[in-house]
Design an enzyme around this catalytic site. Structure first.
Site: not given
Ligand code: HEM
Ligand SMILES: CC(=O)N[C@H]1CO[C@H](CO)[C@@H](O)[C@@H]1O
Ligand SMILES: *[C@@H]1O[C@H](CO)[C@@H](O)[C@H](O)[C@H]1NC(C)=O
Ligand SMILES: *[C@@H]1O[C@H](CO)[C@@H](O)[C@H](O)[C@H]1NC(C)=O
Ligand SMILES: *[C@@H]1O[C@H](CO)[C@@H](O)[C@H](O)[C@H]1NC(C)=O
Ligand SMILES: *[C@@H]1O[C@H](CO)[C@@H](O)[C@H](O)[C@H]1NC(C)=O
Length: 318
Positions: A191, A68, A72, A64, A244, A161, A92, A60, A70, A74
């Site tokens: 995911h 932003v 890099d 991220h 998987d 996103p 983030n 993840r 690229g 950052s």
């Molecule tokens: C389609 C757009 C995407 C959205 C809206 C999105 C959103 C999110 C959100 C909301 C979470 C949970 C974060 C939290 O609870 O604070 C998450 C977790 C995660 N995202 Fe995405 N994501 C997207 C695409 C991606 C992509 C492209 C990747 C990697 C190639 C990715 C990898 C992950 C992983 C592995 C987790 C779990 C992280 C953990 O367990 O700490 N996501 N994502």
């Molecule tokens: C995109 C995203 O996950 N936004 C959340 C980031 O974290 C704040 C608070 O920690 C939430 O209010 C946002 O919705």
């Protein structure tokens, strides 16, 4: 994005697959740091023994970072004079894995000082994480040669996103960086591992929310699990730490966790639906496409040549 990066990206987007490598190369460290992969792998294997989610966190983080300005590194910069860290921005604040990346950097500096960038370490760690979580042993050839930024872009995190974006917005955020529908569906398959806080999807508990359908039993299970907005829930309840293709069968069964996940399968007429079906029926198709899309993700506007620097400490500029 500056005009140079824009041109690099435009060239990248129009070139045929495989031709787009923006000066990165799989053999970049072959003579200067041949052990970089084995050193990184050793640290990650060890870290996974105490945190089975470390791979999810790093994958993840890589996403991220690349969205932003690229890939890099950052995102790794702490607040400092002239640095408004990306870490403090909403998308983030739940990013983790920084200390393991620091451990890899330290170990790599011990064997080949001043050679390997933090941005390359992130890309490499993401690939190793996929294999450690049960994906293929060598899921794709990591491209190297990125350099590290000397700035952060906290306002640029708007390009990441959000789970509350509508489908058109999510799609635009991917196409803005040269990632197409197949890339979006393949990369979202990440995911299949990791967790999300309930506050990122609990608006779906209103059964009148018609934006994306949800299996009623799944909804009940989530309502039970979500005692607070901060409670963490597995993306894939069946194999939460296994890389998987369950993500796609979950979508077919209306068991996508985020609205934005379920959009991929449930948006009427969307070109993403047949791609979800393809990856649900063939895990090897998913793995192949995931690898190709990770290479494209890792190619977003890298700093190369004399741009940027090789940071000594990933948290601060030299
Ligand atoms: C389609 C757009 C995407 C959205 C809206 C999105 C959103 C999110 C959100 C909301 C979470 C949970 C974060 C939290 O609870 O604070 C998450 C977790 C995660 N995202 Fe995405 N994501 C997207 C695409 C991606 C992509 C492209 C990747 C990697 C190639 C990715 C990898 C992950 C992983 C592995 C987790 C779990 C992280 C953990 O367990 O700490 N996501 N994502
Ligand atoms: C995109 C995203 O996950 N936004 C959340 C980031 O974290 C704040 C608070 O920690 C939430 O209010 C946002 O919705
Ligand atoms: C580096 O690679 C060489 C040759 O493959 C190996 O013998 C050595 O143990 C490696 N060192 C580390 C620190 O991984
Ligand atoms: C920061 O990111 C935004 C959004 O992607 C972009 O428009 C802006 O040019 C970037 N700023 C810098 C200084 O790179
Ligand atoms: C759904 O809508 C109906 C009719 O407007 C309403 O009676 C019901 O309370 C709503 N359900 C929820 C969970 O908000
Ligand atoms: C999908 O679109 C078709 C044709 O426009 C329509 O008949 C059908 O009811 C729609 N399905 C859903 C679930 O909205």
């Amino acid at each position: 994005m500056n005009s140079f990066q824009y041109i690099a990206l435009a060239l990248c987007t129009v070139s045929i697959f495989g031709g787009c490598n923006a000066q990165l190369s799989a053999t970049f460290y072959d003579s200067t740091c041949p052990n970089v992969s084995s050193v990184a792998r050793g640290i990650l294997v060890q870290a996974r023994q105490t945190d089975v989610r470390i791979g999810a966190k790093i994958i993840r983080l890589h996403f991220h970072d690349c969205m932003v300005n690229g890939c890099d590194a950052s995102l790794l910069l702490d607040d400092a004079d002239g640095i408004d860290s990306e870490k403090d921005e909403p998308p983030n604040t739940t990013i983790d894995g920084y200390s393991v990346l620091d451990d890899i950097k330290t170990a790599v500096e011990n064997v080949c000082p001043g050679v390997v960038s933090c941005a390359d370490i992130v890309a490499l760690a993401a690939q190793i994480s996929v294999s450690l979580d049960g994906g293929p042993t060598n899921p794709w050839k990591v491209q190297f040669g990125r350099r590290d930024s000397t700035t952060a872009n906290s306002t640029g995190t708007i390009a990441i996103p959000s789970p509350f974006d509508d489908f058109a917005t999510v799609r635009r955020k991917f196409t803005d960086v040269g990632l197409d529908a197949t890339d979006m569906v393949a990369l979202s398959g990440a995911h299949t591992i990791g967790k999300a806080r309930c506050l990122t999807f609990n608006q779906r508990f209103d059964s009148n929310d018609s934006s994306a359908p949800m299996d009623p039993t799944f909804r009940e299970e989530l309502i039970q699990a979500c005692t607070t907005g901060e409670t963490l829930v597995d993306f894939d309840p069946t194999t939460p730490n296994g890389f998987d293709n369950n993500y796609y069968t979950n979508l077919q069964n209306k068991r996508g966790l985020l609205t934005t996940d379920q959009f991929l399968f449930s948006t009427n007429g969307s070109d993403t639906i047949p791609i979800v079906n393809q990856f649900a029926s063939s895990q090897s198709d998913f793995f192949d496409n995931f690898g190709q899309s990770m290479v494209k993700l890792g190619n977003i506007s890298p700093l190369t040549g004399n741009n940027g620097q090789i940071r000594a400490d990933c948290k601060r500029v030299n």
